[in-house]
Scaffold this active site. Structure first.
Site, PDB file in Angstrom:
ATOM      1  N   ASP A  23       0.839  -1.193   0.000  1.00 28.88           N
ATOM      2  CA  ASP A  23       0.000   0.000   0.000  1.00 28.88           C
ATOM      3  C   ASP A  23       0.880   1.251   0.000  1.00 28.88           C
ATOM      4  O   ASP A  23       2.057   1.196   0.394  1.00 28.88           O
ATOM      5  CB  ASP A  23      -0.875  -0.080   1.268  1.00 28.88           C
ATOM      6  CG  ASP A  23      -1.745   1.126   1.470  1.00 28.88           C
ATOM      7  OD1 ASP A  23      -2.116   1.778   0.481  1.00 28.88           O
ATOM      8  OD2 ASP A  23      -2.071   1.412   2.647  1.00 28.88           O
ATOM      9  N   ASP A  25      -0.499   4.993   0.903  1.00 30.68           N
ATOM     10  CA  ASP A  25      -0.836   5.907   2.009  1.00 30.68           C
ATOM     11  C   ASP A  25      -0.730   5.193   3.346  1.00 30.68           C
ATOM     12  O   ASP A  25      -1.407   4.192   3.585  1.00 30.68           O
ATOM     13  CB  ASP A  25      -2.287   6.410   1.893  1.00 30.68           C
ATOM     14  CG  ASP A  25      -2.522   7.197   0.631  1.00 30.68           C
ATOM     15  OD1 ASP A  25      -1.561   7.716   0.076  1.00 30.68           O
ATOM     16  OD2 ASP A  25      -3.686   7.271   0.210  1.00 30.68           O
ATOM     17  N   PHE A  31       0.632   9.796   5.315  1.00 29.81           N
ATOM     18  CA  PHE A  31      -0.629  10.529   5.159  1.00 29.81           C
ATOM     19  C   PHE A  31      -1.043  11.180   6.476  1.00 29.81           C
ATOM     20  O   PHE A  31      -1.370  12.366   6.524  1.00 29.81           O
ATOM     21  CB  PHE A  31      -1.689   9.525   4.690  1.00 29.81           C
ATOM     22  CG  PHE A  31      -3.010  10.132   4.300  1.00 29.81           C
ATOM     23  CD1 PHE A  31      -3.271  10.450   2.978  1.00 29.81           C
ATOM     24  CD2 PHE A  31      -4.001  10.352   5.240  1.00 29.81           C
ATOM     25  CE1 PHE A  31      -4.484  11.001   2.605  1.00 29.81           C
ATOM     26  CE2 PHE A  31      -5.224  10.899   4.879  1.00 29.81           C
ATOM     27  CZ  PHE A  31      -5.464  11.224   3.555  1.00 29.81           C
ATOM     28  N   TYR A  78      -6.737  17.389   2.750  1.00 32.80           N
ATOM     29  CA  TYR A  78      -6.175  16.332   1.877  1.00 32.80           C
ATOM     30  C   TYR A  78      -6.662  16.396   0.438  1.00 32.80           C
ATOM     31  O   TYR A  78      -6.101  15.746  -0.429  1.00 32.80           O
ATOM     32  CB  TYR A  78      -6.295  14.928   2.485  1.00 32.80           C
ATOM     33  CG  TYR A  78      -7.671  14.422   2.855  1.00 32.80           C
ATOM     34  CD1 TYR A  78      -8.639  14.199   1.908  1.00 32.80           C
ATOM     35  CD2 TYR A  78      -7.964  14.120   4.188  1.00 32.80           C
ATOM     36  CE1 TYR A  78      -9.881  13.712   2.258  1.00 32.80           C
ATOM     37  CE2 TYR A  78      -9.206  13.626   4.555  1.00 32.80           C
ATOM     38  CZ  TYR A  78     -10.169  13.429   3.586  1.00 32.80           C
ATOM     39  OH  TYR A  78     -11.401  12.945   3.934  1.00 32.80           O
ATOM     40  N   THR A 112      -2.897   0.602  -4.323  1.00 33.39           N
ATOM     41  CA  THR A 112      -3.378   1.796  -3.638  1.00 33.39           C
ATOM     42  C   THR A 112      -4.754   2.235  -4.138  1.00 33.39           C
ATOM     43  O   THR A 112      -5.109   1.971  -5.284  1.00 33.39           O
ATOM     44  CB  THR A 112      -2.332   2.938  -3.803  1.00 33.39           C
ATOM     45  OG1 THR A 112      -2.799   4.103  -3.138  1.00 33.39           O
ATOM     46  CG2 THR A 112      -2.050   3.266  -5.253  1.00 33.39           C
ATOM     47  N   LYS A 145      -9.243  -3.764  -3.055  1.00 35.63           N
ATOM     48  CA  LYS A 145      -7.950  -4.467  -3.022  1.00 35.63           C
ATOM     49  C   LYS A 145      -8.113  -5.981  -2.947  1.00 35.63           C
ATOM     50  O   LYS A 145      -7.156  -6.711  -3.180  1.00 35.63           O
ATOM     51  CB  LYS A 145      -7.100  -3.946  -1.860  1.00 35.63           C
ATOM     52  CG  LYS A 145      -6.703  -2.492  -2.039  1.00 35.63           C
ATOM     53  CD  LYS A 145      -5.735  -2.032  -0.983  1.00 35.63           C
ATOM     54  CE  LYS A 145      -5.456  -0.543  -1.173  1.00 35.63           C
ATOM     55  NZ  LYS A 145      -4.520  -0.009  -0.170  1.00 35.63           N
ATOM     56  N   ASP A 156      -2.029  -0.549   5.962  1.00 37.03           N
ATOM     57  CA  ASP A 156      -2.323  -0.025   7.305  1.00 37.03           C
ATOM     58  C   ASP A 156      -3.818  -0.034   7.631  1.00 37.03           C
ATOM     59  O   ASP A 156      -4.196   0.241   8.770  1.00 37.03           O
ATOM     60  CB  ASP A 156      -1.780   1.411   7.458  1.00 37.03           C
ATOM     61  CG  ASP A 156      -2.412   2.370   6.482  1.00 37.03           C
ATOM     62  OD1 ASP A 156      -2.694   1.973   5.333  1.00 37.03           O
ATOM     63  OD2 ASP A 156      -2.652   3.527   6.864  1.00 37.03           O
TER      64      ASP A 156
END
Ligand SMILES: O=c1ccn([C@@H]2O[C@H](COP(=O)(O)O)[C@@H](O)[C@H]2O)c(=O)[nH]1
Ligand SMILES: [Mg+2]
Length: 209
Positions: A23, A25, A31, A78, A112, A145, A156
């Site tokens: 991954d 981020d 992030f 963001y 991602t 994913k 994460d």
């Protein structure tokens, strides 16, 4: 070697190669830390959640509990132009995946998801700048994913749902602020890229493919 077997070798047919999905981020780029820095810069008088107190995957969910108008401010940060491109590397992450891709019988892909508002969310550019243009062929950009066919996903996000249940990969949870105290449910954890534990995990999975 015949032309056919040379071709098969090039394509990795019949070879037991470990496919690792990594991954971006929260695993290769920071992030959470960068969000907090930018949020505090832009809204110095607003309440904020220190990293040690983060609990939810989505920042907006936890900020909503602080005050109902804060999620919009969170999103402003963001979704801003340049936010994604300027995300700093998590220490050791890029070096680790560059080393990982050189390991025998290991293939590495960046797996991602984009932000909902993806106008400025240019994962490809981050990958090119931090890993190099040869990594552009290794990007899997997906909201689901579970559809990515790897053996391991280093990510994460504590709960990863999707159309394929069970997913083809084993989830290795990369430690970040909001997932420190969650139940691992038999999964392995990777706390950092700098302590060398990632090599042990990869070698261990290689024995199982
Ligand atoms: O508070 C948040 C945190 C993350 N996101 C975005 O969700 C995806 C998650 O990406 P992963 O590939 O699972 O790391 C990503 O686009 C983040 O930017 C969010 O929208 N809000
Ligand atoms: Mg992530």
């Amino acid at each position: 070697m015949s032309r056919r077997s040379a071709h098969a070798q090039r394509q990795n047919f019949g070879q037991k190669r470990l496919r690792v999905l990594v991954d971006l981020d929260g695993v290769l780029c920071d992030f959470e830390g960068y969000f907090l820095e930018k949020y505090r810069e832009k809204f110095p008088h607003e309440p904020f959640i220190p990293l040690e107190e983060r609990k939810t995957f989505y920042l907006r969910d936890q900020y909503a509990k602080l005050r109902p108008d804060l999620p919009d401010k969170v999103r402003d940060i963001y979704n801003a132009e340049g936010f994604f491109l300027n995300l700093p590397e998590i220490e050791g992450g890029c070096d680790a995946v560059k080393e990982m891709v050189q390991m025998e019988d290991v293939d590495v892909f960046i797996c991602t998801s984009t932000l909902q508002y993806y106008k400025y969310c240019l994962q490809e550019k981050w990958v090119e700048e931090h890993l190099g243009s040869n990594w552009l062929d290794k990007i899997i950009l997906t909201k689901d994913k579970t559809m990515a066919n790897g053996h391991i996903l280093i990510d994460d996000r504590p709960i990863i749902k999707g159309a394929c249940q069970p997913p083809p990969w084993q989830h290795v949870l990369f430690t970040t602020s909001f997932n420190r105290s969650i139940d691992l449910n038999g999964r392995q954890r990777l706390d950092s890229w700098t302590d060398g534990k990632w090599r042990e995990i990869i070698e261990d999975f290689k024995k199982r493919v």
